[in-house]
Write a protein that holds these residues in place. Structure first.
Motif, PDB file in Angstrom:
ATOM      1  N   VAL A 136       0.843  -1.206   0.000  1.00  0.00           N
ATOM      2  CA  VAL A 136       0.000   0.000   0.000  1.00  0.00           C
ATOM      3  C   VAL A 136       0.873   1.249   0.000  1.00  0.00           C
ATOM      4  CG1 VAL A 136      -1.641   1.333   1.390  1.00  0.00           C
ATOM      5  CG2 VAL A 136      -1.987  -1.119   1.074  1.00  0.00           C
ATOM      6  N   GLU A 137       1.892   1.273   0.838  1.00  0.00           N
ATOM      7  CA  GLU A 137       2.778   2.432   0.908  1.00  0.00           C
ATOM      8  C   GLU A 137       3.548   2.618  -0.401  1.00  0.00           C
ATOM      9  OE1 GLU A 137       2.794   4.769   3.363  1.00  0.00           O
ATOM     10  OE2 GLU A 137       1.082   3.589   4.048  1.00  0.00           O
ATOM     11  N   SER A 138       3.945   1.523  -1.033  1.00  0.00           N
ATOM     12  CA  SER A 138       4.658   1.607  -2.312  1.00  0.00           C
ATOM     13  C   SER A 138       3.766   2.196  -3.388  1.00  0.00           C
ATOM     14  CB  SER A 138       5.153   0.227  -2.743  1.00  0.00           C
ATOM     15  OG  SER A 138       6.095  -0.265  -1.818  1.00  0.00           O
ATOM     16  N   MET A 147       4.320   7.894 -11.225  1.00  0.00           N
ATOM     17  CA  MET A 147       4.918   6.790 -11.972  1.00  0.00           C
ATOM     18  C   MET A 147       3.876   5.787 -12.459  1.00  0.00           C
ATOM     19  SD  MET A 147       8.316   6.250  -9.634  1.00  0.00           S
ATOM     20  CE  MET A 147       9.102   5.056 -10.694  1.00  0.00           C
ATOM     21  N   LEU A 148       2.647   5.902 -11.950  1.00  0.00           N
ATOM     22  CA  LEU A 148       1.561   5.003 -12.360  1.00  0.00           C
ATOM     23  C   LEU A 148       0.622   5.753 -13.288  1.00  0.00           C
ATOM     24  CD1 LEU A 148       0.632   3.266  -8.987  1.00  0.00           C
ATOM     25  CD2 LEU A 148       2.008   2.357 -10.844  1.00  0.00           C
ATOM     26  N   PRO A 149       0.089   5.088 -14.288  1.00  0.00           N
ATOM     27  CA  PRO A 149      -0.877   5.765 -15.175  1.00  0.00           C
ATOM     28  C   PRO A 149      -2.128   6.126 -14.389  1.00  0.00           C
ATOM     29  CG  PRO A 149      -0.646   3.442 -15.765  1.00  0.00           C
ATOM     30  CD  PRO A 149       0.325   3.716 -14.679  1.00  0.00           C
ATOM     31  N   GLU A 150      -2.620   7.341 -14.585  1.00  0.00           N
ATOM     32  CA  GLU A 150      -3.828   7.806 -13.897  1.00  0.00           C
ATOM     33  C   GLU A 150      -5.083   7.339 -14.603  1.00  0.00           C
ATOM     34  OE1 GLU A 150      -4.194   9.414 -10.957  1.00  0.00           O
ATOM     35  OE2 GLU A 150      -2.042   9.080 -10.721  1.00  0.00           O
ATOM     36  N   ASP A 151      -5.040   7.284 -15.921  1.00  0.00           N
ATOM     37  CA  ASP A 151      -6.204   6.908 -16.708  1.00  0.00           C
ATOM     38  C   ASP A 151      -6.335   5.389 -16.726  1.00  0.00           C
ATOM     39  OD1 ASP A 151      -8.327   6.736 -18.435  1.00  0.00           O
ATOM     40  OD2 ASP A 151      -7.285   7.622 -20.140  1.00  0.00           O
ATOM     41  N   LYS A 152      -7.491   4.877 -16.320  1.00  0.00           N
ATOM     42  CA  LYS A 152      -7.684   3.433 -16.296  1.00  0.00           C
ATOM     43  C   LYS A 152      -7.568   2.815 -17.672  1.00  0.00           C
ATOM     44  CE  LYS A 152     -10.437   3.358 -12.137  1.00  0.00           C
ATOM     45  NZ  LYS A 152     -11.707   3.060 -11.526  1.00  0.00           N
ATOM     46  N   ASP A 153      -7.811   3.593 -18.719  1.00  0.00           N
ATOM     47  CA  ASP A 153      -7.679   3.084 -20.083  1.00  0.00           C
ATOM     48  C   ASP A 153      -6.224   2.769 -20.416  1.00  0.00           C
ATOM     49  OD1 ASP A 153     -10.392   3.298 -20.476  1.00  0.00           O
ATOM     50  OD2 ASP A 153     -10.255   5.264 -21.451  1.00  0.00           O
ATOM     51  N   ASP A 154      -5.297   3.415 -19.706  1.00  0.00           N
ATOM     52  CA  ASP A 154      -3.882   3.170 -19.932  1.00  0.00           C
ATOM     53  C   ASP A 154      -3.370   1.953 -19.181  1.00  0.00           C
ATOM     54  OD1 ASP A 154      -3.725   5.401 -21.493  1.00  0.00           O
ATOM     55  OD2 ASP A 154      -2.945   6.696 -19.909  1.00  0.00           O
ATOM     56  N   ARG A 155      -4.199   1.398 -18.322  1.00  0.00           N
ATOM     57  CA  ARG A 155      -3.763   0.279 -17.496  1.00  0.00           C
ATOM     58  C   ARG A 155      -4.013  -1.028 -18.165  1.00  0.00           C
ATOM     59  NH1 ARG A 155      -5.298   2.040 -11.388  1.00  0.00           N
ATOM     60  NH2 ARG A 155      -4.206   3.972 -11.460  1.00  0.00           N
TER      61      ARG A 155
END
Length: 155
Positions: A136-138, A147-155
């Protein structure tokens, strides 16, 4: 020693298998949908809760929230009333039937997890909790660094 790709693939496989476990299926009720809404309301008894707060807490659309609340109201588990000061606002509260329903659901999940603690053991549960907390902390760290895609379409 396993390489990064092997570790990644093993992690994905284990998480996929966990997703199929009964305990996770039961837990998901408390994370999304009607039971999650009841849980939020049970934590805010005596407070003025509106549908927008539920939508934000559960991270679901207002339309989905409206459908959940309509279903819960039809089942007699919640009551909704219009705000006296601002007739555009609605307040949501658990009925006694809603409180009882949620208590039973919660008691079931507690018994279920107690069985897992007994079977897995205190030491391994503590280690699992430590690793889950680290996970969770990571995730928070990766999000804060974008560093993580915000848009769920990009996931």
């Amino acid at each position: 020693m396993k390489n990064k790709e092997e570790l990644r693939d093993e992690l994905i496989q284990e998480l996929w298998q966990m997703n199929k476990m009964d305990i996770i299926v039961h837990l998901m009720e408390f994370i999304e949908g009607e039971t999650a809404a009841l849980g939020f309301l049970s934590q805010h008894i005596g407070m003025r809760v509106n549908p927008s707060q539920i939508s934000e807490e559960l991270n679901i659309s207002r339309a989905r929230t409206a459908n959940i609340l309509r279903s819960l109201r039809n089942k007699g588990l919640i009551a909704m009333e219009i705000d006296d000061d601002d007739r555009r606002k609605m307040h949501v509260d658990l009925t006694e039937a809603g409180r009882d329903f949620f208590r039973r659901k919660y008691a079931f999940i507690v018994r279920y997890f107690d069985m897992y603690v007994d079977v897995i053991g205190e030491k391994d549960i503590s280690e699992l909790n430590r690793l889950l907390h680290k996970t969770v902390e990571s995730e928070k760290l990766l999000k804060s660094r974008q560093m993580l895609p915000e848009d769920k379409d990009d996931r």
